[in-house]
Write a protein that holds these residues in place. Structure first.
Motif, PDB file in Angstrom:
ATOM      1  N   ARG A 150      27.056 -17.759   2.170  1.00 38.80           N
ATOM      2  CA  ARG A 150      25.852 -18.451   2.530  1.00 38.80           C
ATOM      3  C   ARG A 150      25.434 -18.108   3.898  1.00 38.80           C
ATOM      4  N   LEU A 151      26.429 -18.092   4.774  1.00 36.11           N
ATOM      5  CA  LEU A 151      25.935 -17.816   6.249  1.00 36.11           C
ATOM      6  C   LEU A 151      25.300 -15.937   6.364  1.00 36.11           C
ATOM      7  N   ILE A 152      26.037 -15.385   5.828  1.00 34.01           N
ATOM      8  CA  ILE A 152      25.428 -13.904   5.463  1.00 34.01           C
ATOM      9  C   ILE A 152      24.089 -13.965   5.221  1.00 34.01           C
ATOM     10  N   LEU A 153      23.697 -14.379   3.910  1.00 33.34           N
ATOM     11  CA  LEU A 153      22.674 -14.466   3.248  1.00 33.34           C
ATOM     12  C   LEU A 153      21.625 -15.253   4.169  1.00 33.34           C
ATOM     13  N   GLN A 154      21.661 -16.438   4.839  1.00 27.36           N
ATOM     14  CA  GLN A 154      20.850 -17.145   5.597  1.00 27.36           C
ATOM     15  C   GLN A 154      20.649 -16.542   7.072  1.00 27.36           C
ATOM     16  N   TYR A 155      21.450 -15.832   7.732  1.00 26.50           N
ATOM     17  CA  TYR A 155      21.496 -15.602   8.943  1.00 26.50           C
ATOM     18  C   TYR A 155      21.514 -14.093   9.172  1.00 26.50           C
ATOM     19  N   CYS A 156      21.567 -13.048   8.381  1.00 27.58           N
ATOM     20  CA  CYS A 156      21.745 -11.709   8.450  1.00 27.58           C
ATOM     21  C   CYS A 156      20.807 -10.932   7.796  1.00 27.58           C
ATOM     22  N   LYS A 157      20.066  -9.994   8.566  1.00 25.89           N
ATOM     23  CA  LYS A 157      19.063  -9.098   7.840  1.00 25.89           C
ATOM     24  C   LYS A 157      19.556  -8.001   7.448  1.00 25.89           C
ATOM     25  N   ASP A 158      20.645  -7.291   7.877  1.00 26.89           N
ATOM     26  CA  ASP A 158      20.937  -6.029   7.603  1.00 26.89           C
ATOM     27  C   ASP A 158      22.473  -5.905   7.595  1.00 26.89           C
ATOM     28  N   VAL A 159      22.958  -4.825   7.081  1.00 24.04           N
ATOM     29  CA  VAL A 159      24.485  -4.670   6.982  1.00 24.04           C
ATOM     30  C   VAL A 159      24.952  -4.821   8.766  1.00 24.04           C
ATOM     31  N   PRO A 160      24.432  -4.050   9.866  1.00 20.88           N
ATOM     32  CA  PRO A 160      25.069  -4.494  11.153  1.00 20.88           C
ATOM     33  C   PRO A 160      24.983  -5.721  11.654  1.00 20.88           C
ATOM     34  N   GLU A 161      23.983  -6.542  11.188  1.00 22.27           N
ATOM     35  CA  GLU A 161      24.137  -7.996  11.585  1.00 22.27           C
ATOM     36  C   GLU A 161      25.131  -8.898  10.674  1.00 22.27           C
ATOM     37  N   ALA A 162      25.521  -8.373   9.400  1.00 23.71           N
ATOM     38  CA  ALA A 162      26.529  -9.086   8.628  1.00 23.71           C
ATOM     39  C   ALA A 162      28.028  -8.808   9.222  1.00 23.71           C
ATOM     40  N   ILE A 163      28.165  -7.270   9.880  1.00 22.02           N
ATOM     41  CA  ILE A 163      29.294  -7.039  10.492  1.00 22.02           C
ATOM     42  C   ILE A 163      29.434  -7.904  11.584  1.00 22.02           C
ATOM     43  N   LYS A 164      28.662  -8.016  12.560  1.00 14.73           N
ATOM     44  CA  LYS A 164      28.543  -8.710  13.673  1.00 14.73           C
ATOM     45  C   LYS A 164      29.058 -10.330  13.437  1.00 14.73           C
ATOM     46  N   LEU A 165      28.377 -10.893  12.326  1.00 15.45           N
ATOM     47  CA  LEU A 165      28.545 -12.148  12.177  1.00 15.45           C
ATOM     48  C   LEU A 165      30.183 -12.535  11.816  1.00 15.45           C
ATOM     49  N   LEU A 166      30.670 -11.490  10.803  1.00 17.03           N
ATOM     50  CA  LEU A 166      31.861 -11.541  10.270  1.00 17.03           C
ATOM     51  C   LEU A 166      32.963 -11.439  11.509  1.00 17.03           C
ATOM     52  N   GLU A 167      32.718 -10.575  12.333  1.00 20.44           N
ATOM     53  CA  GLU A 167      33.396 -10.534  13.599  1.00 20.44           C
ATOM     54  C   GLU A 167      33.481 -11.560  14.486  1.00 20.44           C
ATOM     55  N   GLU A 168      32.455 -12.576  14.443  1.00 20.03           N
ATOM     56  CA  GLU A 168      32.539 -13.675  15.312  1.00 20.03           C
ATOM     57  C   GLU A 168      32.961 -14.723  14.669  1.00 20.03           C
ATOM     58  N   ILE A 169      32.721 -15.109  13.409  1.00 22.82           N
ATOM     59  CA  ILE A 169      33.186 -16.447  12.954  1.00 22.82           C
ATOM     60  C   ILE A 169      34.593 -16.468  12.705  1.00 22.82           C
ATOM     61  N   PRO A 170      35.264 -17.604  12.561  1.00 22.88           N
ATOM     62  CA  PRO A 170      36.491 -17.951  12.362  1.00 22.88           C
ATOM     63  C   PRO A 170      36.538 -17.985  10.559  1.00 22.88           C
ATOM     64  N   HIS A 171      37.660 -17.299  10.156  1.00 24.19           N
ATOM     65  CA  HIS A 171      37.952 -17.339   8.703  1.00 24.19           C
ATOM     66  C   HIS A 171      39.143 -18.069   8.260  1.00 24.19           C
ATOM     67  N   ARG A 172      39.210 -18.783   7.248  1.00 30.74           N
ATOM     68  CA  ARG A 172      40.126 -19.177   6.633  1.00 30.74           C
ATOM     69  C   ARG A 172      41.146 -18.553   5.785  1.00 30.74           C
ATOM     70  N   SER A 173      40.676 -17.497   4.872  1.00 26.59           N
ATOM     71  CA  SER A 173      41.269 -16.776   4.135  1.00 26.59           C
ATOM     72  C   SER A 173      41.027 -15.355   4.010  1.00 26.59           C
ATOM     73  N   SER A 174      41.757 -14.542   3.371  1.00 31.08           N
ATOM     74  CA  SER A 174      41.271 -12.926   3.772  1.00 31.08           C
ATOM     75  C   SER A 174      40.707 -12.388   2.413  1.00 31.08           C
ATOM     76  N   PHE A 175      39.637 -11.946   2.609  1.00 35.77           N
ATOM     77  CA  PHE A 175      38.434 -11.323   1.660  1.00 35.77           C
ATOM     78  C   PHE A 175      37.995 -10.137   2.133  1.00 35.77           C
ATOM     79  N   SER A 176      37.367  -9.296   0.934  1.00 40.23           N
ATOM     80  CA  SER A 176      36.230  -8.292   1.533  1.00 40.23           C
ATOM     81  C   SER A 176      34.910  -8.728   1.174  1.00 40.23           C
ATOM     82  N   TYR A 177      34.021  -8.640   2.152  1.00 34.96           N
ATOM     83  CA  TYR A 177      32.788  -8.902   2.067  1.00 34.96           C
ATOM     84  C   TYR A 177      32.031  -7.571   1.798  1.00 34.96           C
ATOM     85  N   ILE A 178      31.194  -7.470   0.805  1.00 37.11           N
ATOM     86  CA  ILE A 178      30.440  -6.388   0.466  1.00 37.11           C
ATOM     87  C   ILE A 178      29.000  -6.666   0.626  1.00 37.11           C
ATOM     88  N   VAL A 179      28.267  -5.464   1.229  1.00 43.07           N
ATOM     89  CA  VAL A 179      26.958  -5.892   1.619  1.00 43.07           C
ATOM     90  C   VAL A 179      26.302  -4.754   1.585  1.00 43.07           C
TER      91      VAL A 179
END
Length: 346
Positions: A177-206
């Motif tokens: 949800r955060l990726i869809l709501q706040y990221c406009k492109d692949v670099p922004e999605a990568i940046k968000l995933l680098e910043e936020i805390p993660h509960r578990s291990s997943f691959s996010y495909i964009v």
């Protein structure tokens, strides 16, 4: 084989008002009662902290917190229960799950594989007026998104890797949800995933409207990015984070690679994912890894496709036209899945 359905909802307006409408929908379904039964059978292996959860949402997603407030106004349940069921931020192993993704020349196709009892049966087109990007997506645990595409043309899906050694952080469907709501492109999605805390291990495909694409491998401890076109349920870079058993995932990936030429037509790809004879669609529902829906996104045309169950003609959604004010005539998606297990809303 049973008939299944997913309701289609559209909303233009504030997150708070979306929360109100969502809660009214929930009151017409047994979703909350079924969720309470699940918590009784499976005691949560994590803690809930109201202030910490509020603080993290103010940093990353204050509008979604307003949506939760809108839901609470209608449902009238304690804040701790709202956070447990809808905030999806957890402190401190559930079942296995599948999911397969292929990135074509100008589209992304994926199978969502999990347990029917966790499935909302709700497909949402949301155009907020108080911050964040409009998006089209099947919902997960009401406030989360399991895959989707936003108005900027960023498409997203995720694949489960493992839940060993979890951390304090957001779970996959809220991260989607955060990726869809706040990221406009692949670099922004990568940046968000680098910043936020993660509960578990997943691959996010964009994939974005410029047809840039990435598979971001994430654990609570590290993140790596690969620029590949296929993903199942094992890491290729964070291999030290993989489960001990990856045989089925690697075999499914091998089948996928053999069946996907370099320039595979999008509808051929969709059929390959949705027809069990190609051995990508899964019927392992009781093992928490049966295919519930097949979805496809075209970032450049802002077109979304979705089919519920197997061997279905997909519903085509012209998201671009809807964004300019056109209405959506369809109100439901129907299909068939080969199990007697029911959705959370049934």
């Amino acid at each position: 084989m049973q008939n299944v359905k997913s309701d289609i909802f559209t909303h233009r307006g504030s997150h708070f008002d979306l929360g109100i409408e969502t809660a009214k929908w929930m009151q017409q379904t047994p979703l909350l009662k079924n969720r309470e039964k699940e918590w009784k059978k499976r005691v949560p292996r994590f803690d809930i902290h109201i202030k910490e959860t509020y603080d993290i949402f103010q940093v990353y997603a204050p509008q979604i917190w307003e949506e939760i407030n809108g839901m609470q106004e209608v449902l009238n349940i304690p804040t701790s229960q709202m956070i447990l069921n809808f905030a999806h931020y957890r402190f401190t192993p559930l079942k296995n799950s599948g999911c397969t993704v292929f990135l074509g020349d100008d589209y992304m196709v994926r199978n969502y594989d999990y347990h029917p009892a966790t499935y909302d049966g709700r497909y949402l087109l949301f155009q907020p007026n108080d911050g964040g990007l409009a998006h089209v997506a099947p919902t997960s645990r009401v406030t989360g998104r399991m895959d989707g595409m936003n108005e900027a043309g960023l498409a997203m899906g995720y694949n489960f890797m493992h839940r060993k050694h979890p951390g304090n952080g957001f779970v996959c469907y809220m991260i989607g949800r955060l990726i869809l709501q706040y990221c406009k492109d692949v670099p922004e999605a990568i940046k968000l995933l680098e910043e936020i805390p993660h509960r578990s291990s997943f691959s996010y495909i964009v994939m974005d409207k410029h047809l840039n694409h990435a598979i971001i491998e994430v654990s609570p401890r590290s993140i790596e990015v690969r620029y590949d076109r296929t993903c199942t349920n094992h890491f290729k870079l964070l291999t030290h984070e993989n489960r001990n058993y990856t045989k089925e995932s690697k075999e499914r990936l091998s089948r996928l690679l053999k069946k996907t030429p370099q320039h595979l037509d999008k509808m051929d790809a969709f059929q390959m994912f949705n027809d069990p004879k190609f051995e990508i669609y899964s019927k392992l529902f009781k093992s928490w890894s049966g295919t519930i829906h097949t979805s496809m996104y075209e970032p450049q045309s802002l077109t979304a496709y979705i089919a519920l169950g197997e061997n279905q003609s997909p519903l085509k959604v012209d998201f671009s036209k809807w964004l300019t004010g056109s209405s959506l005539n369809e109100t439901q998606i129907t299909g068939k899945i080969d199990t007697d297990l029911t959705f959370a809303t049934e």
